[in-house]
Design a protein around this motif. Structure first.
Motif, PDB file in Angstrom:
ATOM      1  N   VAL A  12       2.753  -0.072  17.132  1.00  0.00           N
ATOM      2  CA  VAL A  12       3.845  -0.955  16.723  1.00  0.00           C
ATOM      3  C   VAL A  12       5.186  -0.224  16.836  1.00  0.00           C
ATOM      4  O   VAL A  12       6.180  -0.807  17.259  1.00  0.00           O
ATOM      5  CB  VAL A  12       3.620  -1.465  15.282  1.00  0.00           C
ATOM      6  N   SER A  13       5.203   1.042  16.506  1.00  0.00           N
ATOM      7  CA  SER A  13       6.464   1.787  16.539  1.00  0.00           C
ATOM      8  C   SER A  13       7.063   1.879  17.940  1.00  0.00           C
ATOM      9  O   SER A  13       8.271   2.070  18.077  1.00  0.00           O
ATOM     10  CB  SER A  13       6.272   3.191  15.966  1.00  0.00           C
ATOM     11  N   THR A  14       6.268   1.692  18.959  1.00  0.00           N
ATOM     12  CA  THR A  14       6.788   1.746  20.327  1.00  0.00           C
ATOM     13  C   THR A  14       7.568   0.487  20.693  1.00  0.00           C
ATOM     14  O   THR A  14       8.227   0.450  21.728  1.00  0.00           O
ATOM     15  CB  THR A  14       5.658   1.946  21.350  1.00  0.00           C
ATOM     16  N   ARG A  15       7.505  -0.537  19.840  1.00  0.00           N
ATOM     17  CA  ARG A  15       8.185  -1.805  20.125  1.00  0.00           C
ATOM     18  C   ARG A  15       9.394  -2.068  19.249  1.00  0.00           C
ATOM     19  O   ARG A  15       9.998  -3.133  19.322  1.00  0.00           O
ATOM     20  CB  ARG A  15       7.193  -2.963  19.986  1.00  0.00           C
ATOM     21  N   PHE A  16       9.788  -1.124  18.415  1.00  0.00           N
ATOM     22  CA  PHE A  16      10.932  -1.334  17.535  1.00  0.00           C
ATOM     23  C   PHE A  16      12.184  -1.708  18.321  1.00  0.00           C
ATOM     24  O   PHE A  16      12.982  -2.520  17.874  1.00  0.00           O
ATOM     25  CB  PHE A  16      11.225  -0.095  16.699  1.00  0.00           C
ATOM     26  N   ASP A  17      12.355  -1.124  19.490  1.00  0.00           N
ATOM     27  CA  ASP A  17      13.577  -1.372  20.259  1.00  0.00           C
ATOM     28  C   ASP A  17      13.665  -2.793  20.806  1.00  0.00           C
ATOM     29  O   ASP A  17      14.720  -3.225  21.247  1.00  0.00           O
ATOM     30  CB  ASP A  17      13.719  -0.358  21.387  1.00  0.00           C
ATOM     31  N   THR A  18      12.577  -3.547  20.742  1.00  0.00           N
ATOM     32  CA  THR A  18      12.601  -4.936  21.212  1.00  0.00           C
ATOM     33  C   THR A  18      12.927  -5.917  20.086  1.00  0.00           C
ATOM     34  O   THR A  18      13.140  -7.093  20.344  1.00  0.00           O
ATOM     35  CB  THR A  18      11.257  -5.345  21.847  1.00  0.00           C
ATOM     36  N   PHE A  19      12.985  -5.436  18.859  1.00  0.00           N
ATOM     37  CA  PHE A  19      13.307  -6.289  17.711  1.00  0.00           C
ATOM     38  C   PHE A  19      14.824  -6.293  17.545  1.00  0.00           C
ATOM     39  O   PHE A  19      15.420  -5.287  17.157  1.00  0.00           O
ATOM     40  CB  PHE A  19      12.623  -5.768  16.446  1.00  0.00           C
ATOM     41  N   THR A  20      15.460  -7.407  17.871  1.00  0.00           N
ATOM     42  CA  THR A  20      16.923  -7.447  17.916  1.00  0.00           C
ATOM     43  C   THR A  20      17.581  -8.066  16.685  1.00  0.00           C
ATOM     44  O   THR A  20      18.804  -8.071  16.584  1.00  0.00           O
ATOM     45  CB  THR A  20      17.394  -8.209  19.166  1.00  0.00           C
ATOM     46  N   LYS A  21      16.801  -8.562  15.758  1.00  0.00           N
ATOM     47  CA  LYS A  21      17.378  -9.103  14.529  1.00  0.00           C
ATOM     48  C   LYS A  21      17.885  -7.939  13.659  1.00  0.00           C
ATOM     49  O   LYS A  21      17.468  -6.805  13.842  1.00  0.00           O
ATOM     50  CB  LYS A  21      16.352  -9.926  13.777  1.00  0.00           C
ATOM     51  N   PRO A  22      18.785  -8.219  12.726  1.00  0.00           N
ATOM     52  CA  PRO A  22      19.316  -7.137  11.887  1.00  0.00           C
ATOM     53  C   PRO A  22      18.230  -6.477  11.038  1.00  0.00           C
ATOM     54  O   PRO A  22      17.350  -7.146  10.501  1.00  0.00           O
ATOM     55  CB  PRO A  22      20.329  -7.838  10.988  1.00  0.00           C
ATOM     56  N   VAL A  23      18.325  -5.181  10.953  1.00  0.00           N
ATOM     57  CA  VAL A  23      17.443  -4.378  10.102  1.00  0.00           C
ATOM     58  C   VAL A  23      18.355  -3.585   9.169  1.00  0.00           C
ATOM     59  O   VAL A  23      19.241  -2.874   9.625  1.00  0.00           O
ATOM     60  CB  VAL A  23      16.574  -3.412  10.948  1.00  0.00           C
ATOM     61  N   HIS A  24      18.148  -3.743   7.879  1.00  0.00           N
ATOM     62  CA  HIS A  24      18.957  -3.033   6.884  1.00  0.00           C
ATOM     63  C   HIS A  24      18.052  -2.080   6.116  1.00  0.00           C
ATOM     64  O   HIS A  24      17.126  -2.520   5.450  1.00  0.00           O
ATOM     65  CB  HIS A  24      19.608  -4.017   5.900  1.00  0.00           C
ATOM     66  N   LEU A  25      18.340  -0.800   6.220  1.00  0.00           N
ATOM     67  CA  LEU A  25      17.578   0.211   5.502  1.00  0.00           C
ATOM     68  C   LEU A  25      18.404   0.705   4.321  1.00  0.00           C
ATOM     69  O   LEU A  25      19.570   1.057   4.482  1.00  0.00           O
ATOM     70  CB  LEU A  25      17.256   1.392   6.414  1.00  0.00           C
ATOM     71  N   VAL A  26      17.797   0.728   3.155  1.00  0.00           N
ATOM     72  CA  VAL A  26      18.419   1.290   1.959  1.00  0.00           C
ATOM     73  C   VAL A  26      17.519   2.454   1.566  1.00  0.00           C
ATOM     74  O   VAL A  26      16.333   2.260   1.294  1.00  0.00           O
ATOM     75  CB  VAL A  26      18.501   0.258   0.816  1.00  0.00           C
ATOM     76  N   TRP A  27      18.081   3.665   1.555  1.00  0.00           N
ATOM     77  CA  TRP A  27      17.235   4.864   1.461  1.00  0.00           C
ATOM     78  C   TRP A  27      17.866   5.871   0.519  1.00  0.00           C
ATOM     79  O   TRP A  27      19.060   6.146   0.613  1.00  0.00           O
ATOM     80  CB  TRP A  27      17.136   5.488   2.849  1.00  0.00           C
ATOM     81  N   GLY A  28      17.069   6.426  -0.351  1.00  0.00           N
ATOM     82  CA  GLY A  28      17.551   7.467  -1.250  1.00  0.00           C
ATOM     83  C   GLY A  28      17.731   8.789  -0.531  1.00  0.00           C
ATOM     84  O   GLY A  28      16.874   9.185   0.260  1.00  0.00           O
ATOM     85  N   ASP A  29      18.819   9.463  -0.818  1.00  0.00           N
ATOM     86  CA  ASP A  29      19.077  10.720  -0.130  1.00  0.00           C
ATOM     87  C   ASP A  29      18.498  11.942  -0.853  1.00  0.00           C
ATOM     88  O   ASP A  29      18.674  13.071  -0.416  1.00  0.00           O
ATOM     89  CB  ASP A  29      20.579  10.911   0.119  1.00  0.00           C
ATOM     90  N   ALA A  30      17.789  11.712  -1.964  1.00  0.00           N
ATOM     91  CA  ALA A  30      17.230  12.822  -2.732  1.00  0.00           C
ATOM     92  C   ALA A  30      15.705  12.802  -2.766  1.00  0.00           C
ATOM     93  O   ALA A  30      15.094  13.493  -3.578  1.00  0.00           O
ATOM     94  CB  ALA A  30      17.789  12.787  -4.154  1.00  0.00           C
TER      95      ALA A  30
END
Length: 83
Positions: A12-30
């Motif tokens: 599945v990870s090989t197809r991420f570049d074909t997903f064109t809808k917005p992706v919002h990542l919220v990630w802790g920096d600690a």
């Protein structure tokens, strides 16, 4: 999670570049187990992504920083509605 096959995740990870809808990542920096560099790599894999780091955040952002997570969701919804 034990039923998920690593080969399926890799495929599945090989197809991420074909997903064109917005992706919002919220990630802790600690987070010691999921460093911000993982989020940066994941965001780079999607053509239409944004990354919002949360200072001091760790794994359970929705529990520890609900306001920041809600702001990202609200902002994404407002941008979508404005279109």
């Amino acid at each position: 999670m034990s039923a998920i096959r690593p080969a399926d995740l890799l495929e599945v990870s090989t197809r991420f570049d074909t997903f064109t809808k917005p992706v919002h990542l919220v990630w802790g920096d600690a987070d010691r187990f999921f460093p911000i560099s993982f989020a940066q790599r994941l965001a780079a894999a999607f053509p239409n992504s944004t990354l919002t780091p949360v200072a001091g955040g760790r794994t359970f952002l929705p529990l520890d920083f609900p306001e920041q997570v809600a702001e990202v969701i609200s902002g994404a919804s407002a941008r979508r509605t404005a279109r």
